[in-house]
Design an enzyme around this catalytic site. Structure first.
Site, PDB file in Angstrom:
ATOM      1  N   LYS A   1     -14.115  -1.904  -6.211  1.00 11.09           N
ATOM      2  CA  LYS A   1     -15.111  -1.949  -5.129  1.00 11.09           C
ATOM      3  C   LYS A   1     -15.385  -0.581  -4.527  1.00 11.09           C
ATOM      4  O   LYS A   1     -16.496  -0.307  -4.083  1.00 11.09           O
ATOM      5  CB  LYS A   1     -14.663  -2.913  -4.027  1.00 11.09           C
ATOM      6  CG  LYS A   1     -14.811  -4.368  -4.417  1.00 11.09           C
ATOM      7  CD  LYS A   1     -14.800  -5.265  -3.206  1.00 11.09           C
ATOM      8  CE  LYS A   1     -15.111  -6.691  -3.579  1.00 11.09           C
ATOM      9  NZ  LYS A   1     -14.982  -7.616  -2.457  1.00 11.09           N
TER      10      LYS A   1
ATOM     11  N   LYS B   1     -17.443  -9.985 -14.641  1.00  7.57           N
ATOM     12  CA  LYS B   1     -17.343 -11.313 -14.011  1.00  7.57           C
ATOM     13  C   LYS B   1     -18.596 -11.604 -13.189  1.00  7.57           C
ATOM     14  O   LYS B   1     -19.252 -10.682 -12.676  1.00  7.57           O
ATOM     15  CB  LYS B   1     -16.051 -11.431 -13.202  1.00  7.57           C
ATOM     16  CG  LYS B   1     -16.102 -10.856 -11.857  1.00  7.57           C
ATOM     17  CD  LYS B   1     -14.853 -11.165 -11.032  1.00  7.57           C
ATOM     18  CE  LYS B   1     -15.081 -10.473  -9.696  1.00  7.57           C
ATOM     19  NZ  LYS B   1     -14.064 -10.520  -8.736  1.00  7.57           N
TER      20      LYS B   1
ATOM     21  N   LYS C   1     -21.097 -11.815  -6.562  1.00  8.92           N
ATOM     22  CA  LYS C   1     -22.140 -11.824  -5.525  1.00  8.92           C
ATOM     23  C   LYS C   1     -22.832 -10.483  -5.448  1.00  8.92           C
ATOM     24  O   LYS C   1     -23.940 -10.379  -4.947  1.00  8.92           O
ATOM     25  CB  LYS C   1     -21.493 -12.071  -4.148  1.00  8.92           C
ATOM     26  CG  LYS C   1     -20.953 -13.464  -3.955  1.00  8.92           C
ATOM     27  CD  LYS C   1     -20.140 -13.537  -2.656  1.00  8.92           C
ATOM     28  CE  LYS C   1     -19.279 -14.768  -2.637  1.00  8.92           C
ATOM     29  NZ  LYS C   1     -18.066 -14.654  -1.847  1.00  8.92           N
TER      30      LYS C   1
HETATM   31  P1  TYM Z   1     -14.335 -14.302  -2.755  1.00  7.46           P
HETATM   32  O1  TYM Z   1     -15.276 -14.765  -1.714  1.00  7.46           O
HETATM   33  O2  TYM Z   1     -14.620 -13.012  -3.450  1.00  7.46           O
HETATM   34  O3  TYM Z   1     -14.144 -15.424  -3.858  1.00  7.46           O
HETATM   35  C1  TYM Z   1     -13.913 -16.766  -3.490  1.00  7.46           C
HETATM   36  C2  TYM Z   1     -13.186 -17.495  -4.596  1.00  7.46           C
HETATM   37  O4  TYM Z   1     -13.999 -17.540  -5.783  1.00  7.46           O
HETATM   38  C3  TYM Z   1     -13.244 -17.064  -6.887  1.00  7.46           C
HETATM   39  N1  TYM Z   1     -14.165 -16.350  -7.796  1.00  7.46           N
HETATM   40  C4  TYM Z   1     -14.294 -16.640  -9.095  1.00  7.46           C
HETATM   41  N2  TYM Z   1     -13.694 -17.555  -9.891  1.00  7.46           N
HETATM   42  C5  TYM Z   1     -14.071 -17.608 -11.176  1.00  7.46           C
HETATM   43  N3  TYM Z   1     -15.013 -16.793 -11.718  1.00  7.46           N
HETATM   44  C6  TYM Z   1     -15.639 -15.856 -10.968  1.00  7.46           C
HETATM   45  N4  TYM Z   1     -16.574 -15.073 -11.490  1.00  7.46           N
HETATM   46  C7  TYM Z   1     -15.283 -15.752  -9.590  1.00  7.46           C
HETATM   47  N5  TYM Z   1     -15.700 -14.955  -8.568  1.00  7.46           N
HETATM   48  C8  TYM Z   1     -15.000 -15.340  -7.478  1.00  7.46           C
HETATM   49  C9  TYM Z   1     -12.215 -16.117  -6.293  1.00  7.46           C
HETATM   50  O5  TYM Z   1     -11.115 -15.957  -7.148  1.00  7.46           O
HETATM   51  C10 TYM Z   1     -11.876 -16.831  -5.018  1.00  7.46           C
HETATM   52  O6  TYM Z   1     -10.911 -17.830  -5.244  1.00  7.46           O
HETATM   53  N6  TYM Z   1     -10.096 -12.525  -1.374  1.00  7.46           N
HETATM   54  C11 TYM Z   1     -10.609 -13.855  -1.530  1.00  7.46           C
HETATM   55  C12 TYM Z   1     -10.874 -14.511  -0.190  1.00  7.46           C
HETATM   56  C13 TYM Z   1      -9.664 -14.740   0.630  1.00  7.46           C
HETATM   57  C14 TYM Z   1      -8.597 -15.637   0.331  1.00  7.46           C
HETATM   58  C15 TYM Z   1      -7.685 -15.544   1.413  1.00  7.46           C
HETATM   59  C16 TYM Z   1      -8.351 -16.483  -0.743  1.00  7.46           C
HETATM   60  C17 TYM Z   1      -9.369 -14.169   1.831  1.00  7.46           C
HETATM   61  N7  TYM Z   1      -8.183 -14.636   2.297  1.00  7.46           N
HETATM   62  C18 TYM Z   1      -6.498 -16.291   1.443  1.00  7.46           C
HETATM   63  C19 TYM Z   1      -7.161 -17.236  -0.706  1.00  7.46           C
HETATM   64  C20 TYM Z   1      -6.261 -17.121   0.366  1.00  7.46           C
HETATM   65  C21 TYM Z   1     -11.855 -13.772  -2.401  1.00  7.46           C
HETATM   66  O7  TYM Z   1     -11.823 -13.344  -3.475  1.00  7.46           O
HETATM   67  O8  TYM Z   1     -12.972 -14.217  -1.948  1.00  7.46           O
END
Ligand code: TYM
Length: 339
Positions: A118, A202, A205
C-alpha cells in the site's frame, strides 16, 4: 453473549463499496458462522482513514460506513443475534491499540507485506496509521478476547501478528492465557479472489479499473458485462483440476463459480469440462446475478432508511462496549495505570 466459549470477530473497511472478493472471501463465511458461534462484526471506519482515499471526504466515509453495514445485513448478518457496529463508536479499540503499539516491535511491523504494497515507493508519505494498521486490528479482536477470525487469505499475516501481540502481552504482564491466541478462519474455494482483468492481482477496492471487480452495488447488466469481458485464455475448460495449472484467470472464474454455487471446484470442472469459456461465462453471469441480485435489492431497501442503519450501529456499539470495557479495564490494571 455467553462467556468462556468461542467468539468470532471480523471487520471490513468502509473504503468504497464492497466487492465480490470481500463477499466470497469473508462475508459469506461470516453469515454461516452465526449459526455456530457468537459473532461480532465491525465496520472498521478507523482503519478506513489510514489511507488517503478514506479521509479526504468525510461524506464519503459516512456513506461507505452505512453502505457496508447495509451489505452485511443484506448478505445475512442478523443484527439481533450478532453484534454489528462501527469501530469508532467503541473507544476501547483505540485505547487498547495504543497499549499494543507499545507491545509490538518495529521489526514485526516492518515485515508486513500489505504495508509495503500500500505504501509503494513513497513510504515516507504514508500515514503513521497505515503502518500501525495491523496493531489496531489486533486490538479490535482482542478487546473482545475473540477466538476465531474469518477473513480472506490476504489477512493471514496480520492475524499472525495479532497472535504475537497477544502472546507477548501475556508474557510481559505475567498473565498466561489472559488473551486467547486468535485463529484465522480462511475457508471455501474463494479465499483469494483475483482481478477479472489480471489473474496475478487480487480483486481490490483500490484497482483503478472498475472492470477488475464486481461490486456489491453493481446491477445485473453490469455484473453480466464484467463477467463476459473477464480475461481468459483461448483453451476450453479442462476436465481435471490439474489442467488449471498456470491458467490463473480460468482458475479464478472457476473458484468464483464454486463459491457462489456452494459446490466443490471438482464438481464445477466436471460440469463444464471441455466447454468453451464463452458458455461458462454465460452460466457464471447467470449464477452471479441470481445470487447477488437479492443482496443488492435488500441493500437498496435498507439504505433508503439511514436512520434505521444508524440506530442499528448505535445499539450494536453499546452491546460491543459492554463486552470490551471490562476487558480493557483489566488491561489497564495489569499495565499499572492509576484510576
Ligand atoms: P478489507 O476491508 O480490506 O477486507 C475485508 C475482508 O475481505 C477479504 N478480502 C478478500 N477475500 C478474498 N479475495 C479478495 N480479493 C479479497 N479482498 C479482500 C479480506 O481478507 C477481509 O477478510 N484488515 C481487514 C479489516 C479488519 C479486520 C479487523 C478483520 C480490521 N480489523 C479485525 C478481522 C479482524 C481488511 O482486510 O479489510
Amino acid at each position: 453473549m455467553t462467556s468462556n466459549r468461542n467468539l468470532v470477530f471480523s471487520g471490513m473497511q468502509p473504503t468504497n463499496t464492497l466487492h465480490l472478493g470481500n463477499y466470497l472471501g469473508a462475508l459469506k463465511n461470516w453469515v454461516k458462522m452465526q449459526a455456530q458461534m457468537d459473532c461480532i462484526y465491525c465496520v472498521v471506519d478507523m482503519h478506513a482513514i489510514t489511507d488517503d482515499a478514506g479521509y479526504r471526504r468525510p461524506e464519503d466515509l459516512t456513506r461507505a460506513t452505512r453502505e457496508v453495514t447495509a451489505a452485511y445485513i443484506a448478505a445475512g448478518v442478523d443484527p439481533q443475534r450478532t453484534i454489528l457496529f462501527n469501530q469508532s463508536q467503541v473507544p476501547e479499540h483505540a485505547e487498547l491499540a495504543w497499549i499494543f503499539n507499545c507491545v509490538a516491535r518495529l521489526g514485526w511491523l516492518d515485515r508486513m507485506t500489505q504495508f509495503k504494497e500500500k505504501s509503494g515507493k513513497h513510504k515516507e508519505r504514508s500515514s503513521v496509521g497505515l503502518y500501525t494498521y495491523p496493531v489496531l486490528m489486533a486490538a479490535d479482536i482482542l478487546a473482545y478476547k475473540a477466538t476465531h477470525v474469518p477473513v480472506g487469505e490476504d489477512q493471514k499475516q496480520h492475524l499472525e501478528l495479532a497472535r504475537d501481540i497477544a502472546q507477548k502481552f501475556n508474557n510481559d504482564y505475567e498473565s498466561p492465557e489472559f488473551f486467547p491466541l486468535p485463529e484465522p478462519v480462511i475457508t471455501g474455494p474463494a479465499t483469494r479472489v483475483m482481478s477479472l482483468r489480471d489473474g496475478t492481482k487480487k480483486m481490490s477496492k483500490s484497482d483503478e479499473s472498475d472492470f477488475s471487480r464486481i461490486n456489491m452495488t453493481d446491477d445485473a447488466d453490469t455484473i453480466a458485462q464484467k463477467i463476459r469481458k473477464a480475461r481468459t485464455d483461448s483453451e476450453p475448460l479442462p476436465s481435471e483440476k490439474k489442467g488449471l495449472e498456470g491458467r490463473q484467470e480460468a482458475e479464478n472464474l472457476i473458484n468464483i463459480y464454486a463459491a457462489l454455487a456452494d459446490e466443490g471446484v471438482d464438481a464445477v470442472i466436471a460440469q463444464f469440462a471441455g466447454q468453451q469459456f464463452s458458455n461458462f461465462k454465460n452460466a457464471l453471469a447467470d449464477l452471479a446475478v441470481t445470487k447477488l441480485r437479492p443482496i443488492n435489492d435488500k441493500m437498496r431497501r435498507l439504505l433508503a432508511d439511514q436512520a434505521e442503519i444508524d440506530r442499528i450501529l448505535k445499539s450494536g456499539s453499546e452491546r460491543a462496549r459492554a463486552i470490551a470495557a471490562p476487558i480493557v479495564a483489566e488491561v489497564r490494571r495489569k499495565v499499572g495505570f492509576v484510576g
